[in-house]
Scaffold this active site. Structure first.
Site, PDB file in Angstrom:
ATOM      1  N   ARG A  88       0.826  -1.206   0.000  1.00  0.00           N
ATOM      2  CA  ARG A  88       0.000   0.000   0.000  1.00  0.00           C
ATOM      3  C   ARG A  88       0.861   1.257   0.000  1.00  0.00           C
ATOM      4  O   ARG A  88       0.352   2.354  -0.026  1.00  0.00           O
ATOM      5  CB  ARG A  88      -0.817   0.071   1.277  1.00  0.00           C
ATOM      6  CG  ARG A  88      -2.149  -0.655   1.355  1.00  0.00           C
ATOM      7  CD  ARG A  88      -3.198  -0.167   0.426  1.00  0.00           C
ATOM      8  NE  ARG A  88      -4.500   0.034   0.994  1.00  0.00           N
ATOM      9  CZ  ARG A  88      -5.423  -0.896   1.206  1.00  0.00           C
ATOM     10  NH1 ARG A  88      -5.183  -2.136   0.915  1.00  0.00           N
ATOM     11  NH2 ARG A  88      -6.597  -0.568   1.696  1.00  0.00           N
ATOM     12  N   ARG A 127     -21.628  -0.811  -1.208  1.00  0.00           N
ATOM     13  CA  ARG A 127     -21.094  -2.141  -0.937  1.00  0.00           C
ATOM     14  C   ARG A 127     -21.658  -2.719   0.362  1.00  0.00           C
ATOM     15  O   ARG A 127     -21.802  -2.006   1.352  1.00  0.00           O
ATOM     16  CB  ARG A 127     -19.576  -1.984  -0.819  1.00  0.00           C
ATOM     17  CG  ARG A 127     -18.791  -3.192  -1.136  1.00  0.00           C
ATOM     18  CD  ARG A 127     -17.441  -2.818  -1.661  1.00  0.00           C
ATOM     19  NE  ARG A 127     -16.544  -2.411  -0.597  1.00  0.00           N
ATOM     20  CZ  ARG A 127     -15.212  -2.409  -0.750  1.00  0.00           C
ATOM     21  NH1 ARG A 127     -14.673  -2.799  -1.888  1.00  0.00           N
ATOM     22  NH2 ARG A 127     -14.438  -2.012   0.224  1.00  0.00           N
ATOM     23  N   ARG A 160     -19.503  -1.962   5.801  1.00  0.00           N
ATOM     24  CA  ARG A 160     -18.253  -1.718   6.527  1.00  0.00           C
ATOM     25  C   ARG A 160     -18.226  -0.265   6.994  1.00  0.00           C
ATOM     26  O   ARG A 160     -18.605   0.629   6.240  1.00  0.00           O
ATOM     27  CB  ARG A 160     -17.059  -1.953   5.592  1.00  0.00           C
ATOM     28  CG  ARG A 160     -16.720  -3.404   5.404  1.00  0.00           C
ATOM     29  CD  ARG A 160     -15.749  -3.636   4.262  1.00  0.00           C
ATOM     30  NE  ARG A 160     -14.587  -2.763   4.261  1.00  0.00           N
ATOM     31  CZ  ARG A 160     -13.593  -2.859   3.369  1.00  0.00           C
ATOM     32  NH1 ARG A 160     -13.620  -3.797   2.431  1.00  0.00           N
ATOM     33  NH2 ARG A 160     -12.569  -2.037   3.406  1.00  0.00           N
ATOM     34  N   ARG A 171      -9.996   7.439   2.874  1.00  0.00           N
ATOM     35  CA  ARG A 171      -9.292   6.321   2.220  1.00  0.00           C
ATOM     36  C   ARG A 171      -8.757   6.732   0.849  1.00  0.00           C
ATOM     37  O   ARG A 171      -7.684   6.320   0.435  1.00  0.00           O
ATOM     38  CB  ARG A 171     -10.231   5.122   2.082  1.00  0.00           C
ATOM     39  CG  ARG A 171     -10.504   4.466   3.417  1.00  0.00           C
ATOM     40  CD  ARG A 171     -11.659   3.510   3.316  1.00  0.00           C
ATOM     41  NE  ARG A 171     -11.338   2.287   2.622  1.00  0.00           N
ATOM     42  CZ  ARG A 171     -12.247   1.479   2.082  1.00  0.00           C
ATOM     43  NH1 ARG A 171     -13.534   1.781   2.166  1.00  0.00           N
ATOM     44  NH2 ARG A 171     -11.883   0.386   1.484  1.00  0.00           N
TER      45      ARG A 171
HETATM   46  P1  AMP Z   1      -9.077  -2.985   2.166  1.00  0.00           P
HETATM   47  O1  AMP Z   1     -10.081  -4.037   2.458  1.00  0.00           O
HETATM   48  O2  AMP Z   1      -7.905  -3.484   1.352  1.00  0.00           O
HETATM   49  O3  AMP Z   1      -9.692  -1.742   1.573  1.00  0.00           O
HETATM   50  O4  AMP Z   1      -8.445  -2.539   3.577  1.00  0.00           O
HETATM   51  C1  AMP Z   1      -9.233  -2.014   4.620  1.00  0.00           C
HETATM   52  C2  AMP Z   1      -8.349  -1.284   5.613  1.00  0.00           C
HETATM   53  O5  AMP Z   1      -7.406  -2.207   6.171  1.00  0.00           O
HETATM   54  C3  AMP Z   1      -7.497  -0.159   5.035  1.00  0.00           C
HETATM   55  O6  AMP Z   1      -8.200   1.066   4.956  1.00  0.00           O
HETATM   56  C4  AMP Z   1      -6.355  -0.111   6.041  1.00  0.00           C
HETATM   57  O7  AMP Z   1      -6.753   0.531   7.246  1.00  0.00           O
HETATM   58  C5  AMP Z   1      -6.147  -1.581   6.360  1.00  0.00           C
HETATM   59  N1  AMP Z   1      -5.170  -2.198   5.429  1.00  0.00           N
HETATM   60  C6  AMP Z   1      -5.397  -3.161   4.505  1.00  0.00           C
HETATM   61  N2  AMP Z   1      -4.278  -3.483   3.853  1.00  0.00           N
HETATM   62  C7  AMP Z   1      -3.306  -2.700   4.368  1.00  0.00           C
HETATM   63  C8  AMP Z   1      -1.915  -2.536   4.108  1.00  0.00           C
HETATM   64  N3  AMP Z   1      -1.290  -3.245   3.148  1.00  0.00           N
HETATM   65  N4  AMP Z   1      -1.233  -1.631   4.849  1.00  0.00           N
HETATM   66  C9  AMP Z   1      -1.823  -0.919   5.817  1.00  0.00           C
HETATM   67  N5  AMP Z   1      -3.132  -0.988   6.110  1.00  0.00           N
HETATM   68  C10 AMP Z   1      -3.866  -1.885   5.385  1.00  0.00           C
END
Ligand code: AMP
Length: 215
Positions: A88, A127, A160, A171
């Site tokens: 990320r 979603r 969520r 985000r």
């Molecule tokens: P996602 O489902 O990939 O959108 O992730 C949801 C949340 O999880 C993100 O907004 C971050 O807070 C955390 N997160 C997921 N993947 C990462 C990552 N690689 N590094 C840091 N935080 C993460």
């Protein structure tokens, strides 16, 4: 077949990753999914990660890098893996290189799924996710048969917290500032293919598969 799926939140990395994981019989490793399970189960990791996730900011690198390092060592990653939502930021990208080098692997394909900001907000705010099995729905594009229940397991559907409008903005800011620079990072290494993430689900999968085959 070691693959990274890049793209903003809501680009379809999760659902495309799932379909590719089935097609190639390799695991999809989603740091977001792993973290959500940890938060749900109130594990040490989950307790540490929750406040960052609620705000839509990144969980500290040392926590996620450790999860991925452990996960990639498992036997089921031998034939390949799909990283979804990781790396990320640049420091995570460098970490994944180090992790893979140690276990004698490298990334073969980086697919960047492009979707406009306007479309992302529309997708994320509609979603819904099953609390029980994690299946994803969208109130307009992929509605469940019953508003509040999962078609597959009848689990409760929920939105969520980080898919609510204020957090979506946070985000997207995090994406633009920290994750989007990875596009140039990987372009310089000549290993990135960008595809448009708009259109039918299967057409997008096909574009990804074609990009993989063409390399
Ligand atoms: P996602 O489902 O990939 O959108 O992730 C949801 C949340 O999880 C993100 O907004 C971050 O807070 C955390 N997160 C997921 N993947 C990462 C990552 N690689 N590094 C840091 N935080 C993460």
């Amino acid at each position: 077949m070691n693959l990274i799926l890049l793209g903003p939140p809501g680009a379809g990395k999760g659902s495309q990753g799932k379909s590719l994981a089935e097609k190639y019989s390799i695991p999809q490793i989603s740091t977001g999914d792993i973290l959500r399970v940890a938060v749900r189960d109130k594990t040490t990791l989950g307790v540490k990660a929750k406040s960052y996730m609620d705000r839509g900011t990144l969980v500290p690198d040392e926590l996620v890098v450790e999860i991925v390092a452990e996960r990639l060592k498992r036997d089921d990653c031998k034939a390949g893996f799909i990283l979804d939502g990781f790396p990320r930021n640049i420091s995570q990208a460098k970490a994944v290189e180090r992790i893979l080098k140690k276990i004698g692997k490298k990334i073969d394909h980086i697919i960047n799924i492009e979707v406009s900001r306007k479309e992302i907000v529309k997708r994320l705010s509609g979603r819904r996710v099953c609390r029980n099995c994690g299946e994803g729905y969208h109130i307009i594009f992929n509605p469940p048969l019953d508003d509040k229940k999962c078609d597959r397991c009848r689990g409760e559907l929920y939105q969520r917290d980080d898919d609510k409008e204020d957090t979506i903005e946070a985000r997207l800011k995090v994406y633009e500032e920290q994750t989007a620079p990875l596009i140039d990072f990987y372009k310089k290494k000549d290993s990135l293919v960008s595809i448009e993430g708009i259109g039918g689900f299967k057409d997008i999968t096909e574009k990804i598969v074609n990009a993989i085959v063409a390399r």
